[in-house]
Write an enzyme that holds these catalytic residues in place. Structure first.
Site, PDB file in Angstrom:
ATOM      1  N   ARG A 130       1.176  -0.768  -0.335  1.00  0.00           N
ATOM      2  CA  ARG A 130       0.145   0.349   0.104  1.00  0.00           C
ATOM      3  C   ARG A 130       0.861   1.100  -0.540  1.00  0.00           C
ATOM      4  O   ARG A 130       1.459   1.279   0.996  1.00  0.00           O
ATOM      5  CB  ARG A 130      -0.794  -0.177   1.205  1.00  0.00           C
ATOM      6  CG  ARG A 130      -1.657   1.271   1.647  1.00  0.00           C
ATOM      7  CD  ARG A 130      -3.085   1.403   2.242  1.00  0.00           C
ATOM      8  NE  ARG A 130      -4.094   0.659   1.689  1.00  0.00           N
ATOM      9  CZ  ARG A 130      -5.024   1.053   2.141  1.00  0.00           C
ATOM     10  NH1 ARG A 130      -5.800   1.569   3.434  1.00  0.00           N
ATOM     11  NH2 ARG A 130      -6.359   0.121   1.505  1.00  0.00           N
ATOM     12  N   HIS A 157      -7.065   1.207  -6.673  1.00  0.00           N
ATOM     13  CA  HIS A 157      -7.590   0.228  -6.274  1.00  0.00           C
ATOM     14  C   HIS A 157      -7.891  -1.217  -6.460  1.00  0.00           C
ATOM     15  O   HIS A 157      -8.983  -2.054  -5.887  1.00  0.00           O
ATOM     16  CB  HIS A 157      -7.700   0.426  -4.896  1.00  0.00           C
ATOM     17  CG  HIS A 157      -8.478   0.085  -3.091  1.00  0.00           C
ATOM     18  ND1 HIS A 157      -7.497  -0.709  -2.913  1.00  0.00           N
ATOM     19  CD2 HIS A 157      -9.001   0.287  -2.612  1.00  0.00           C
ATOM     20  CE1 HIS A 157      -7.461  -1.117  -1.483  1.00  0.00           C
ATOM     21  NE2 HIS A 157      -8.646  -0.286  -1.523  1.00  0.00           N
ATOM     22  N   GLN A 160      -9.725  -3.707  -4.014  1.00  0.00           N
ATOM     23  CA  GLN A 160     -11.574  -3.675  -4.033  1.00  0.00           C
ATOM     24  C   GLN A 160     -12.454  -3.559  -4.755  1.00  0.00           C
ATOM     25  O   GLN A 160     -13.836  -3.613  -4.592  1.00  0.00           O
ATOM     26  CB  GLN A 160     -11.341  -1.928  -3.489  1.00  0.00           C
ATOM     27  CG  GLN A 160     -12.319  -0.757  -3.392  1.00  0.00           C
ATOM     28  CD  GLN A 160     -13.004  -1.039  -1.735  1.00  0.00           C
ATOM     29  OE1 GLN A 160     -12.123  -1.153  -0.379  1.00  0.00           O
ATOM     30  NE2 GLN A 160     -13.861  -1.152  -1.343  1.00  0.00           N
ATOM     31  N   ASP A 252     -16.804   7.093  -2.748  1.00  0.00           N
ATOM     32  CA  ASP A 252     -15.745   7.232  -2.037  1.00  0.00           C
ATOM     33  C   ASP A 252     -15.320   8.679  -1.618  1.00  0.00           C
ATOM     34  O   ASP A 252     -15.966   9.372  -1.920  1.00  0.00           O
ATOM     35  CB  ASP A 252     -14.491   6.525  -2.980  1.00  0.00           C
ATOM     36  CG  ASP A 252     -12.946   6.322  -2.281  1.00  0.00           C
ATOM     37  OD1 ASP A 252     -12.631   6.366  -1.420  1.00  0.00           O
ATOM     38  OD2 ASP A 252     -11.952   6.556  -3.257  1.00  0.00           O
ATOM     39  N   CYS A 292     -16.361   1.651  -0.353  1.00  0.00           N
ATOM     40  CA  CYS A 292     -15.207   1.609   0.346  1.00  0.00           C
ATOM     41  C   CYS A 292     -14.947   1.426   1.189  1.00  0.00           C
ATOM     42  O   CYS A 292     -14.570   0.400   1.370  1.00  0.00           O
ATOM     43  CB  CYS A 292     -14.158   1.681  -1.106  1.00  0.00           C
ATOM     44  SG  CYS A 292     -13.743   3.089  -1.124  1.00  0.00           S
ATOM     45  N   ARG A 320     -14.164  -8.707   0.985  1.00  0.00           N
ATOM     46  CA  ARG A 320     -12.430  -8.523   0.394  1.00  0.00           C
ATOM     47  C   ARG A 320     -11.751  -9.431   0.735  1.00  0.00           C
ATOM     48  O   ARG A 320     -10.608  -9.711   0.299  1.00  0.00           O
ATOM     49  CB  ARG A 320     -11.879  -6.834   1.356  1.00  0.00           C
ATOM     50  CG  ARG A 320     -12.749  -5.574   1.145  1.00  0.00           C
ATOM     51  CD  ARG A 320     -12.190  -5.123  -0.288  1.00  0.00           C
ATOM     52  NE  ARG A 320     -10.977  -4.690  -0.234  1.00  0.00           N
ATOM     53  CZ  ARG A 320     -10.045  -4.212   0.163  1.00  0.00           C
ATOM     54  NH1 ARG A 320     -10.439  -3.437   1.177  1.00  0.00           N
ATOM     55  NH2 ARG A 320      -8.537  -4.301   0.065  1.00  0.00           N
TER      56      ARG A 320
HETATM   57  N1  NVA Z   1      -9.658   6.594  -2.307  1.00  0.00           N
HETATM   58  C1  NVA Z   1      -8.841   6.040  -0.653  1.00  0.00           C
HETATM   59  C2  NVA Z   1      -9.506   5.144  -0.884  1.00  0.00           C
HETATM   60  C3  NVA Z   1      -9.608   4.981   0.793  1.00  0.00           C
HETATM   61  C4  NVA Z   1      -9.310   2.768   0.771  1.00  0.00           C
HETATM   62  C5  NVA Z   1      -8.119   7.539  -0.336  1.00  0.00           C
HETATM   63  O1  NVA Z   1      -6.930   6.649  -1.383  1.00  0.00           O
HETATM   64  O2  NVA Z   1      -7.654   7.440   0.508  1.00  0.00           O
HETATM   65  N1   CP Z   2     -11.015  -0.216   1.540  1.00  0.00           N
HETATM   66  C1   CP Z   2     -10.551  -0.114   2.211  1.00  0.00           C
HETATM   67  O1   CP Z   2      -9.331  -0.207   1.487  1.00  0.00           O
HETATM   68  O2   CP Z   2      -9.680  -0.290   3.193  1.00  0.00           O
HETATM   69  P1   CP Z   2      -8.367   0.440   4.104  1.00  0.00           P
HETATM   70  O3   CP Z   2      -8.342   1.869   3.918  1.00  0.00           O
HETATM   71  O4   CP Z   2      -9.453   0.130   5.965  1.00  0.00           O
HETATM   72  O5   CP Z   2      -7.757  -0.474   4.009  1.00  0.00           O
END
Ligand code: NVA
Ligand code: CP
Length: 343
Positions: A130, A157, A160, A252, A292, A320
């Protein structure tokens, strides 16, 4: 919750052990990376959904499929769902998860990303990342002999989106031909949803504020996929028109991780894109609401919608784990350790 249509479809379906999509995905994906949804063919996307459904119903079949496999998670950003669904996922298939917190020392800072890859591949079977920069993921993939999985970058992502379309399949008993509308920031989650939908024959409409539309490369890829799968991609800046008659409405956060400094500037820009009861009323009466998570309550979505009867957000969160178990099995060649598969 699985719908009656989904249960009937499963009863008619070819067993997953004989499904041509699953068998070709098992042969082609072993040892591969998942940096982007564009790394998968439409058959491979279908295979992950089908295998995910089977794993969810028959988890014991896969109990030892990844016996002693080691998975490392290296995360530059916070996570609840992704971390825990990967950890529980591999643990329930006999493998082990190791978490490395990179929130205060980004990958590539202490030593190069390539050198990290060349070390870590000597100890583990799969690396789940990540990151802020998507390039960190592709650089790790270029330098690692074990599979790399994108668990969210600033560009995509994919895990997801796979779980989300698995959830829609469960709810409607099909995904092909559905009308799926995304409202909000044309960011990482939106990108992966667009391509996954197009690979599955879903009509995707994306409504974003001006200046927040999806990346042009993703739009081009999605249009090519949509043409091949007889569906459409529509882009608009009108959220009301976008949700008209939709089967699913997705949003989102309007401020993603790494963009917190833009919070005040973004608030008025995204206000007309809030998913509230009035907006949901324009969708089909059977429409579902998706997110998400984590959600900024009463910013991009109201409590009434998020907690309302149309919301399937916690089914998404649950799936997930099942979809990622399917992905891990395919990338790590785990189906050959599953007695019912004759590979
Ligand atoms: N678009 C959001 C998704 C989190 C799961 C982010 O990047 O923070
Ligand atoms: N939706 C998602 O990826 O959640 P987290 O940021 O909690 O992993």
């Amino acid at each position: 919750m699985a719908s009656k249509a989904f249960i009937e479809k499963q009863e008619r379906a070819i067993p997953v052990q004989q499904d041509p999509d699953v068998l070709s995905a098992a042969a082609r994906l072993a040892g591969e990376d998942l940096c982007s949804i564009a790394d998968l063919s439409s058959g491979e996307v279908r295979a992950i959904l089908k295998l995910g459904h089977d794993i969810k119903v028959n988890p014991r079949e896969y109990r030892y499929a990844l016996d002693a496999k080691q998975m490392v998670l290296m995360f530059e950003k916070a996570s609840l769902r992704t971390r825990l669904s990967f950890e529980t996922g591999i643990n329930t298939m006999g493998g082990n998860a190791i978490f490395v917190d990179h929130t205060s020392s980004p990958l590539g800072e202490r030593e190069s990303v390539a050198d990290v890859a060349r070390n870590v591949e000597r100890w583990v079977d799969v690396i789940v990342l990540r990151t802020y920069a998507h390039d960190t993921i592709t650089e790790m993939a270029a330098n690692s002999r074990v599979p790399i999985i994108n668990a969210l970058s600033d560009f995509e992502h994919p895990c997801q989106a796979l779980a989300d379309f698995m959830t829609l399949d469960e709810h409607f008993g099909r995904v092909k031909g559905l009308n799926f509308t995304y409202v909000g920031d044309g960011n990482n989650v939106c990108h992966s949803l667009m391509m996954t939908g197009a690979q599955l024959g879903v009509n995707v409409t994306v409504a974003t504020p001006r200046g927040y539309s999806p990346d042009i490369e993703i739009v081009t890829n999605t249009r090519e996929m949509a043409e091949a799968n007889n569906c459409e991609l529509k882009l608009t800046q009108d959220p009301q028109a976008a949700v008209e008659g939709a089967d699913a409405v997705y949003t989102d956060v309007c401020v993603s991780m790494g963009f917190e400094h833009e919070s005040t500037r973004r608030a008025p820009i995204f206000r007309p894109f809030q998913v509230n009861e009035a907006l949901m009323q324009r969708a089909a009466s059977h429409a579902v609401f998706m997110h998400c998570l984590p959600a900024r309550r009463n910013a991009e979505v109201t409590d009434a919608v998020l907690d309302g009867p149309q919301s399937i957000v916690f089914d998404q969160a649950e799936n997930r784990m099942h979809a990622q178990k399917a992905l891990l099995l395919l990338l790590l060649g785990g189906l050959s350790n599953t007695p019912s598969f004759k590979l």
